[in-house]
Design a protein around this motif. Structure first.
Motif, PDB file in Angstrom:
ATOM      1  N   CYS A   9      -7.312 -23.679 -37.715  1.00 28.49           N
ATOM      2  CA  CYS A   9      -8.029 -22.543 -37.618  1.00 28.49           C
ATOM      3  C   CYS A   9      -8.770 -22.427 -38.996  1.00 28.49           C
ATOM      4  O   CYS A   9      -9.585 -21.695 -39.649  1.00 28.49           O
ATOM      5  CB  CYS A   9      -6.670 -21.247 -37.904  1.00 28.49           C
ATOM      6  N   LYS A 363      -0.844 -26.991 -28.088  1.00 25.34           N
ATOM      7  CA  LYS A 363      -2.169 -26.734 -28.069  1.00 25.34           C
ATOM      8  C   LYS A 363      -2.482 -26.366 -26.770  1.00 25.34           C
ATOM      9  O   LYS A 363      -3.723 -25.366 -26.852  1.00 25.34           O
ATOM     10  CB  LYS A 363      -3.013 -28.519 -28.431  1.00 25.34           C
ATOM     11  N   GLN A 366      -1.986 -22.458 -25.666  1.00 27.06           N
ATOM     12  CA  GLN A 366      -3.145 -21.781 -26.577  1.00 27.06           C
ATOM     13  C   GLN A 366      -4.549 -21.184 -25.478  1.00 27.06           C
ATOM     14  O   GLN A 366      -4.459 -20.183 -25.370  1.00 27.06           O
ATOM     15  CB  GLN A 366      -3.428 -22.093 -27.657  1.00 27.06           C
ATOM     16  N   GLU A 367      -4.856 -22.008 -25.021  1.00 27.11           N
ATOM     17  CA  GLU A 367      -5.823 -22.373 -24.355  1.00 27.11           C
ATOM     18  C   GLU A 367      -5.355 -21.726 -23.016  1.00 27.11           C
ATOM     19  O   GLU A 367      -6.519 -21.170 -22.187  1.00 27.11           O
ATOM     20  CB  GLU A 367      -6.283 -24.091 -24.343  1.00 27.11           C
ATOM     21  N   SER A 370      -5.880 -17.577 -22.991  1.00 25.26           N
ATOM     22  CA  SER A 370      -7.237 -17.590 -23.897  1.00 25.26           C
ATOM     23  C   SER A 370      -8.372 -17.623 -23.235  1.00 25.26           C
ATOM     24  O   SER A 370      -9.264 -17.350 -23.443  1.00 25.26           O
ATOM     25  CB  SER A 370      -7.662 -18.561 -25.200  1.00 25.26           C
ATOM     26  N   GLN A 375      -7.584 -12.256 -21.770  1.00 22.43           N
ATOM     27  CA  GLN A 375      -7.473 -12.165 -22.524  1.00 22.43           C
ATOM     28  C   GLN A 375      -8.296 -11.262 -22.574  1.00 22.43           C
ATOM     29  O   GLN A 375      -9.518 -11.160 -21.350  1.00 22.43           O
ATOM     30  CB  GLN A 375      -8.306 -12.965 -23.416  1.00 22.43           C
ATOM     31  N   ARG A 395      -0.602 -14.818 -32.230  1.00 20.35           N
ATOM     32  CA  ARG A 395      -2.469 -14.875 -32.708  1.00 20.35           C
ATOM     33  C   ARG A 395      -2.366 -12.806 -31.984  1.00 20.35           C
ATOM     34  O   ARG A 395      -2.341 -12.731 -30.919  1.00 20.35           O
ATOM     35  CB  ARG A 395      -3.180 -15.186 -31.438  1.00 20.35           C
ATOM     36  N   THR A 409     -11.046 -12.040 -31.548  1.00 22.28           N
ATOM     37  CA  THR A 409      -9.645 -12.509 -31.547  1.00 22.28           C
ATOM     38  C   THR A 409      -9.752 -13.469 -30.716  1.00 22.28           C
ATOM     39  O   THR A 409      -9.308 -14.397 -31.888  1.00 22.28           O
ATOM     40  CB  THR A 409      -8.608 -11.410 -31.448  1.00 22.28           C
ATOM     41  N   VAL A 410      -9.852 -14.090 -29.979  1.00 21.43           N
ATOM     42  CA  VAL A 410     -10.014 -15.110 -28.941  1.00 21.43           C
ATOM     43  C   VAL A 410     -10.819 -15.708 -29.948  1.00 21.43           C
ATOM     44  O   VAL A 410     -10.723 -17.516 -29.828  1.00 21.43           O
ATOM     45  CB  VAL A 410     -10.640 -15.024 -27.913  1.00 21.43           C
ATOM     46  N   CYS A 412     -12.343 -15.893 -32.828  1.00 16.85           N
ATOM     47  CA  CYS A 412     -11.738 -16.684 -34.080  1.00 16.85           C
ATOM     48  C   CYS A 412     -10.243 -17.697 -34.610  1.00 16.85           C
ATOM     49  O   CYS A 412      -9.966 -18.247 -34.718  1.00 16.85           O
ATOM     50  CB  CYS A 412     -11.043 -15.304 -35.021  1.00 16.85           C
ATOM     51  N   ASP A 413      -9.695 -17.100 -33.590  1.00 18.50           N
ATOM     52  CA  ASP A 413      -8.358 -18.162 -32.878  1.00 18.50           C
ATOM     53  C   ASP A 413      -7.258 -18.322 -33.909  1.00 18.50           C
ATOM     54  O   ASP A 413      -7.071 -19.644 -34.254  1.00 18.50           O
ATOM     55  CB  ASP A 413      -8.772 -19.283 -31.859  1.00 18.50           C
ATOM     56  N   TRP A 415      -3.762 -18.532 -35.409  1.00 17.27           N
ATOM     57  CA  TRP A 415      -2.701 -18.800 -34.725  1.00 17.27           C
ATOM     58  C   TRP A 415      -1.505 -18.513 -36.282  1.00 17.27           C
ATOM     59  O   TRP A 415      -1.434 -19.370 -37.090  1.00 17.27           O
ATOM     60  CB  TRP A 415      -2.260 -19.929 -34.251  1.00 17.27           C
TER      61      TRP A 415
END
Length: 465
Positions: A9, A363, A366-367, A370, A375, A395, A409-410, A412-413, A415
């Protein structure tokens, strides 16, 4: 490391993948955004709340959030309880919640009861309305015949989540009416440590509304979902045991997964017991025990077999194989349809990962959470619970002007990681300084900062409260 965000990040923010943040953004804009987000992040972290019993901890926690909790209360009243009948219904539901918590205090809800009664000692009757925001919003959807979908936007209350057995990691989106919850600005994370217990509970709370997601004292990961199931309960009976009370009992106890399921079954064991206030669903996970899905209506409960393989996915409709079924109401039909679409997207992602031979670790979760559609602009935050590491990864919705949409927001990602291992310590991130190595910390008093410079920019090498 010790940075506020993870290395990946930071690298994205530091310009290595700046195009993912915003096209053609200059360094000055990045610093401005970073400064805005830094202040928001600091305010969200309530740190460690500790005392000799849960009653004192409940009182301390609501004292820390006295200003924030008024926002969802006032806005919920303005939107869902505008008429006299609606106001009286909410007040009746709040009284029923108080009575239900008292009833269950000696029947399995001892931890949550002490915690909530301590909070009520500070807040008063308003606490029980705060505790039933979920129920009044859910109830407001069912009896009404809404206009077409576009007229109902913002009233949806949903979430999408999954739990992976191999890693015991589980996560979800927090999908709400973002205006009521102030677009995530007043979300909070706290570590709650009761004297004599080996670990703190680690909780994320949207808009300080006391409806948590998190990691329990006993290492149980807990996530929750809106559900609209049919019920055999007398529709004239208002209220019952609220979802939030059940969540707090799970999070504040040392129960393992199997014991938690026994507790949930006990809530529905006798016909003459106080019913649940509304339907809901849970995903639970614990390393060495497995993952499980739970759904309930006001009068019945469904618990899936505990599994130690694969994944479990849930959104806001009753899953295939459940003994419960969705309510047949036009007012929530479009919510249920969108729920199925979101769940299908996550299941498709898992299928691709399975064919590629990849396990769902942090990880990958998170994907999965997203994906566009999963989202959307009703997502307040995305929360992942890692029971093995005793960590929360969140996030939050960006608060920077001009970056209000969830796509920002997504992209920039970023966490933020909260840990139980050092509950008195805050890991934080900061922008590079251009006029020395001092850090402005707002209203908080931080000390012992040591800042090092590397090829990737400034880093926090160590920081302690």
């Amino acid at each position: 490391g010790n940075s506020f965000y993870c290395q990946a990040c930071w690298d994205a923010w530091d310009g290595h993948t700046a195009d993912a943040i915003a096209a053609q953004q200059d360094y000055g804009s990045q610093v401005l955004i970073a400064s805005t987000e830094e202040g928001s992040m600091l305010e969200r972290d309530l740190g460690l709340v500790e005392a000799s019993d849960w009653r004192q901890i409940g009182a301390q926690l609501v004292s820390l959030t006295s200003d924030q909790r008024r926002i969802p209360l006032v806005r919920t009243a303005a939107k869902f309880a505008r008429g006299r009948n609606s106001q009286e219904s909410w007040q009746e539901m709040a009284r029923a919640a108080h009575d239900a918590v008292e009833y269950w205090a000696t029947r399995g809800l001892a931890n949550a009861s002490a915690f909530l009664m301590g909070a009520a000692g500070v807040v008063g009757k308003e606490l029980w309305q705060l505790l039933t925001i979920y129920e009044i919003q859910t109830a407001s959807m069912l009896p009404r015949r809404l206009a077409p979908k576009e007229d109902a936007q913002g009233q949806v209350s949903g979430c999408t989540g999954l739990a992976a057995a191999s890693s015991a990691v589980l996560g979800q989106t927090e999908e709400v009416d973002v205006n009521i919850y102030d677009y995530g600005k007043i979300d909070s994370v706290a570590r709650l440590q009761c004297e004599g217990l080996p670990h703190a509970a680690l909780v994320y709370d949207p808009a300080c509304s006391l409806c948590p997601i998190g990691l329990s004292v006993g290492g149980l990961g807990v996530s929750r979902f809106t559900l609209y199931p049919r019920t055999t309960q007398d529709s004239k009976q208002v209220g019952g045991l609220p979802l939030a009370a059940v969540l707090w009992e799970l999070l504040l106890s040392s129960r393992c997964l199997e014991e938690a399921l026994d507790f949930l079954r006990s809530l529905f064991a006798q016909r003459d017991q106080i019913p649940m206030a509304a339907g809901a669903a849970l995903l639970l996970s614990q390393p060495g025990h497995g993952i499980v899905l739970v759904e309930w209506s006001r009068s019945s409960i469904f618990i899936s077999p505990v599994t130690t393989e694969g994944v479990l996915v849930h959104a806001n409709h009753c899953v295939l194989g459940s003994s419960l079924s969705d309510v047949d109401s036009q007012s929530v039909a479009w919510i249920l349809e969108e729920s199925r679409q979101r769940q299908s997207q996550v299941e498709g992602f898992y299928a691709q990962e399975l064919l590629a031979g990849r396990e769902l670790d942090l990880k990958r979760l998170q994907e999965a959470l997203s994906i566009h559609g999963v989202q959307n602009d009703s997502v307040l935050a995305t929360v992942i619970v890692c029971p093995t590491e005793r960590e929360l990864h969140v996030r939050f919705r960006l608060q920077t002007a001009g970056m209000e949409r969830v796509e920002d927001t997504v992209a920039c990602d970023f966490w933020q990681c909260f840990s139980c291992s050092q509950p008195g310590r805050k890991r934080r991130w900061m922008a590079r300084e251009t006029d020395g190595d001092k850090l402005a910390c707002g209203t908080r008093d931080f000390s012992e900062f040591r800042i090092a410079e590397s090829r990737d920019g400034w880093r926090v090498a160590g920081n302690h409260l």
